[in-house]
Every structure is written in structure tokens, then in C-alpha cells.
Write a protein that holds these residues in place. Structure first.
Motif, PDB file in Angstrom:
ATOM      1  N   UNK A 189     -26.774 -63.861  -0.145  1.00  0.00           N
ATOM      2  CA  UNK A 189     -27.682 -63.360  -1.168  1.00  0.00           C
ATOM      3  C   UNK A 189     -29.115 -63.817  -0.939  1.00  0.00           C
ATOM      4  N   UNK A 190     -29.522 -63.966   0.314  1.00  0.00           N
ATOM      5  CA  UNK A 190     -30.810 -64.583   0.621  1.00  0.00           C
ATOM      6  C   UNK A 190     -31.987 -63.669   0.332  1.00  0.00           C
ATOM      7  N   UNK A 191     -31.826 -62.371   0.441  1.00  0.00           N
ATOM      8  CA  UNK A 191     -32.963 -61.485   0.201  1.00  0.00           C
ATOM      9  C   UNK A 191     -32.469 -60.086  -0.153  1.00  0.00           C
ATOM     10  N   UNK A 192     -33.325 -59.373  -0.810  1.00  0.00           N
ATOM     11  CA  UNK A 192     -33.080 -57.965  -1.128  1.00  0.00           C
ATOM     12  C   UNK A 192     -34.341 -57.187  -0.776  1.00  0.00           C
ATOM     13  N   UNK A 193     -34.260 -55.945  -0.337  1.00  0.00           N
ATOM     14  CA  UNK A 193     -33.016 -55.257  -0.034  1.00  0.00           C
ATOM     15  C   UNK A 193     -32.370 -55.785   1.248  1.00  0.00           C
ATOM     16  N   UNK A 194     -31.103 -55.557   1.364  1.00  0.00           N
ATOM     17  CA  UNK A 194     -30.390 -56.040   2.530  1.00  0.00           C
ATOM     18  C   UNK A 194     -30.737 -55.185   3.755  1.00  0.00           C
ATOM     19  N   UNK A 195     -30.593 -55.760   4.938  1.00  0.00           N
ATOM     20  CA  UNK A 195     -30.754 -54.960   6.149  1.00  0.00           C
ATOM     21  C   UNK A 195     -29.639 -53.918   6.251  1.00  0.00           C
ATOM     22  N   UNK A 196     -29.744 -53.008   7.209  1.00  0.00           N
ATOM     23  CA  UNK A 196     -28.715 -51.969   7.330  1.00  0.00           C
ATOM     24  C   UNK A 196     -27.333 -52.559   7.603  1.00  0.00           C
ATOM     25  N   UNK A 197     -26.333 -51.943   7.030  1.00  0.00           N
ATOM     26  CA  UNK A 197     -24.951 -52.306   7.349  1.00  0.00           C
ATOM     27  C   UNK A 197     -24.586 -51.703   8.700  1.00  0.00           C
TER      28      UNK A 197
END
Length: 519
Positions: free
Chosen positions: A384-392
Motif C-alpha cells: 500500500x505504498x502509493x496510489x495509483x498503483x503501477x500496471x498489473x
């Protein structure tokens, strides 16, 4: 739940493979031999064939020119000799091209152990891997169980990354590791050459950035020559536009500078390249034009990870301004980063190479998309370190990228990195993980689940590598010993042949039987 479902599917594959590998009538005395990776198909015969100490290696008629390097290497390893004509005798090793089985592909082979030992492939690379299987068998005994094998890998990219951006690796150590990779049918050596701490390769265009003990051109050529001989592809990485502290130590004028009061108080220097600065781009191009002709393999890695988190972007408004000037009024800081990757990709493609990048900065643009030909090494989801998450992984595939599974679990090998203490469990890796499971840590969670899962038949999931990050300056001897189990497990998982055993405890016995090949 994901791991359990994947394990059931994997066990079904093992059972199916066992039915293929042990046909009716096969001798119970000649079970599938102990190799890493395990043979995909094995039909046991009757009796044993003993190879003489003064073994002869023959190349079949019509295959001599293409297979001579493989034959000479095997002769040197077995202290034998290459015979160029005459009938085969009992105990001879015969190498040939022309296998008709299309399943073998570029890296597969057929092995027949009878009066003679015959290794056949569709390419020299396939025959070479057949000789690695033979070496593993001979490590255990000169008396070989008779039988037939057909063997080929599931994933095309399988290997190891070492971190020359944090420590020096002697050329002799690198060469010996290449031989061990080949022994396990692993085919990639990813050299992370630069980072904040060191610039690990010499430069004629910018000698001022080079760290003590960096690889010279002649040393690189020596490594590449050995790698080619052992069918290992070297993937060079010059990490940018972040992780360039070693370059910026000599060129602070090229650093990404925060704007006045917005400067993050915890990070007065960013150790990131200012990609809006034409002078910085000029240095990048000079370095790429210098290094790309030196590394003749098919790949170049830009690194590209951890440039800016969303929370940091406001501190560097020059990047959004640059993006708007180049890509339109709606462009964002992320578009500037993606534009940099695409610009590097153009340079790399002009040198007839394919670009790799760590995946975390490859999404999020509004005006620019990462070129789909960039191969993405997926390593973390930052949750949960940052949003938005990188691509899956699936989002990367949907955007047209091929992907490599470099997920933190189980591919990261380090003493202590971020939220994870220690190294991944090889028992858990062997017994529950598959290459189509992309696993990332969550806060205070060392079990790395749930994982992203892509189709087990996805052809653009290219494989996986063990990533040896050297933050703690492990001894070279300790690093080698520590890397052996992960590399052996990875070799089995990426070849994806039916396992000899479902238990890691029993797999360790196979590991001990197969041993090593550093010389």
C-alpha cells in the motif's frame, strides 16, 4: 486461494507428464534420471551404458560446421576428443542436427542412450542443452541408464541478474556463474551495471563518471565471448532516469532539482536525471551510442524504475511543463516520463535491439503510452505504498507488452530490502509458486499473497530471473552458495517439465545429486 488453485493445476500437469514419461513396458529399474530441470519425457530402457574415460565426441555428417563449437566444448569438459569421421563405437557421443519433432523448438533436444549416446536438436542451442543433461548424468555416474528423452522449455527467458551498481564482481566470478547457469539450462545473465552507488562499466565518452573497478571493454568482450560459447544471453542495464547518483556525482547540473519551497525536505538531492534538460538527454544518447555496439545481444535494459511517486510530482513542475510543450496541454508529468522511455526505445531500436524496463513507470499517461515493443519486467505493485498503483501484469499484456516475472517473491535475493527481512523460502517457492503468478509484498506480510495470475498458456509471459541485489556486500563465496538453491528451483519452474518430486525436501536430494559446474 490462488496459490492452492495453481498448485492443483500444476500437480495435474505432473500426473499427466508422468503418464507420458513412463509408458507401458518401461523398465522399473530405469526411472526418469535425476536432472535439473527434470526431463520432460523419458522412456526407460534396459541396462546401462558406460562411457570410457577417453570419450569420443562425433558430429553427424552435415552438422559439422554448426555443431563443432558444441563438440569442442564438450570434449574439453569431458577431457575427450572430437572424432570427425568413421563409424561410431560403443560409448561414443554423437551430436546431430535435424530433429523432426517441432515441439523441441530452438532449445529442445532428443537424447538416446543405448550402445552410443545420441543428442539431436533442431538448432545448436538445443544440442548444447542436451550436452548439459549429459554432464549432469555423468556427474552422478559414468554408467548411464539406457532410455530415450525428449526435452524442451516452457519459458524462453530464464536466468540471473547481478548488481554491479553496488559492488564489484571479478570477471572470473562472472564467467564461472555463466557456466553454472548453462549447466542448469538457464540462458540469461542480466548485468545491472549502474546505480546511485557505482558506475560499473568504463566509458570513453564520459570517463569522469566511472567508478573504481568498473568493467573495461576488454573484460566485457571476454564475458560476452564466454556467454556466447555457453548459449547465455547477456542483458546490459544502464539504469535511468532514476538511480543515476553515480553519474550526477560528476554532473550535478543534470540533476532533477525541486522547485523552491516545494522541495521535499527529506530529499534535498533527487538522484534523478532531469529529463526536461536537453543537456541531460545529450549525455544519455552519447552513452547509449557508446555502449550499444559493445553489447551485441538482442536486448538493452533502460532500468527506468522509481523515478517519481505521485506525491513527489508537484515538487518538479518543470516536468509537466516539458510534457505540455511536447505532447499537448493535457499532458502530465507521467507523460514526460513515458516520452523519455519511448525516446530511448527509438535509439535502441535503431541499433536493432529490443528494450527492457522495470515496469512500475510504464503506465498512467494521458497523452503518451509506453511503446508496446518495450518488454516489461514486473517486480512490485507498491501496495500500500502509493496510489495509483503501477500496471498489473495483465494490464501490461493488454497494452501490448511482453512481460518477465521478476516479482519480489520469489525472485529477489538480498540480505535486507524494504519491508521484507531475509530471503524468500525456497520450500514455499518450489511447492506453491508458478511462473504465471506475479507476487509482491504487502506491509508486514512475508507471505506475498494474493498474487496476480495470468494465463498459464500466455505466450508473452517470457519467464523469470533471480535478482541478486547486493545492498549488504555479501561475500562472493556466500553469494554463490546462497544463489544455488534459488537458481535450481527457477530452472525447474521456468523449464516447467513434470517435477521429479512435489516435495522440496526431496528436491534438495536431486540438487545434491546434480551438483555444480563452475569450471
Amino acid at each position: 486461494m490462488v496459490g492452492r488453485v495453481a498448485r492443483v493445476a500444476a500437480m495435474a500437469g505432473v500426473l499427466a507428464g508422468a503418464l507420458i514419461a513412463a509408458p507401458a513396458g518401461a523398465s522399473a529399474a530405469d526411472p526418469r534420471p535425476q536432472t535439473i530441470p527434470a526431463l520432460r519425457i523419458w522412456s526407460g530402457g534396459q541396462g546401462r551404458t558406460r562411457l570410457p574415460r577417453a570419450v569420443r565426441i562425433m558430429v553427424a555428417s552435415g552438422s559439422g560446421k554448426r555443431l563443432s563449437p558444441v563438440a569442442r566444448l564438450l570434449a574439453s569438459e569431458l577431457r575427450g576428443r572430437v572424432i570427425r569421421s568413421g563409424p561410431a563405437r560403443a560409448g561414443d557421443i554423437v551430436l546431430s542436427l535435424g530433429a523432426r519433432d517441432r515441439r523441441l523448438g530452438r532449445e529442445g533436444y532428443a537424447l538416446r542412450i543405448d550402445r552410443t549416446v545420441n543428442i539431436t536438436g533442431r538448432t545448436p542451442g538445443g544440442v548444447f542443452y542436451g550436452t548439459r543433461t549429459l554432464l549432469q548424468l555423468l556427474h552422478q555416474s559414468r554408467r548411464l541408464s539406457r532410455g530415450r528423452a525428449e526435452d524442451w522449455p516452457r519459458y524462453p527467458d530464464r536466468g540471473l541478474m547481478i548488481d554491479l551498481g553496488r559492488r564489484m564482481y571479478p570477471v572470473a566470478w562472472i564467467i564461472s556463474e555463466i557456466k553454472q547457469l548453462a549447466y542448469l539450462k538457464l540462458n540469461l545473465l542480466h548485468l545491472h551495471l549502474t546505480d546511485d552507488q557505482r558506475w560499473g562499466i568504463r566509458s570513453a565518452t564520459h570517463p569522469e563518471i566511472v567508478s573504481a573497478g568498473a568493467l573495461s571493454r576488454s573484460e566485457v568482450k571476454q564475458i560476452l565471448a564466454v556467454a556466447a560459447r555457453y548459449h547465455v544471453t547477456v542483458v546490459p542495464e544502464i539504469d535511468m532516469p532514476a538511480h543515476v547518483g553515480a553519474l550526477l556525482a560528476a554532473h550535478p547540473e543534470l540533476e532533477l532539482k525541486a522547485a523552491g519551497a516545494l522541495s521535499p525536505p527529506q530529499s534535498p538531492d533527487s538522484r534523478k536525471l532531469d529529463i526536461s534538460n536537453p543537456a541531460a538527454l545529450a549525455v544519455v544518447k552519447q552513452l547509449l551510442d557508446e555502449y550499444l555496439p559493445l553489447f551485441r545481444g538482442p536486448y538493452w535494459d533502460v532500468g527506468g524504475d522509481e523515478y517519481l511517486t505521485p506525491a513527489e510530482e508537484a515538487a518538479y513542475p518543470q516536468l509537466q511543463l516539458y510534457a505540455q510543450q511536447h505532447y499537448g496541454p493535457s499532458a502530465t508529468t507521467k507523460d514526460a516520463i513515458l516520452g523519455f522511455f519511448n525516446w530511448v526505445d527509438g535509439i535502441v531500436r535503431a541499433h536493432h535491439r529490443k528494450l527492457w524496463a522495470w515496469h512500475d513507470e510504464l503506465g498512467g499517461g494521458t497523452a503518451v503510452s509506453a511503446a508496446p515493443d518495450i518488454q516489461a519486467s514486473w517486480w512490485i505493485d507498491f501496495s500500500p505504498l502509493s496510489e495509483p498503483r503501477p500496471p498489473t501484469p495483465q494490464q501490461l499484456l493488454d497494452a501490448g507488452h511482453a512481460i518477465l516475472n521478476d516479482g519480489w517473491f520469489p525472485t529477489y535475493y538480498t540480505e535486507d530490502l524494504g519491508p521484507i527481512q531475509g530471503k524468500p523460502s525456497m520450500a514455499k517457492t518450489y511447492e506453491t509458486w508458478e511462473v504465471n503468478q506475479f507476487c509482491s509484498p504487502t506491509e508486514n506480510d512475508q507471505f506475498f499473497e494474493p498474487c496476480y495470475v495470468v494465463s498459464s498458456t500466455e505466450p508473452r509471459n517470457l519467464g523469470s530471473t533471480i535478482n541478486a541485489w547486493d545492498d549488504r556486500e555479501l561475500s562472493l563465496a556466500g553469494l554463490r552458495t546462497g544463489l544455488d538453491p534459488p537458481l535450481m528451483v527457477l530452472a525447474q519452474k521456468t523449464w516447467q517439465s513434470p517435477e521429479l518430486t512435489a516435495s522440496y525436501a526431496r528436491f534438495q536430494r536431486v540438487m545434491a545429486a546434480v551438483g555444480h559446474r563452475y569450471t
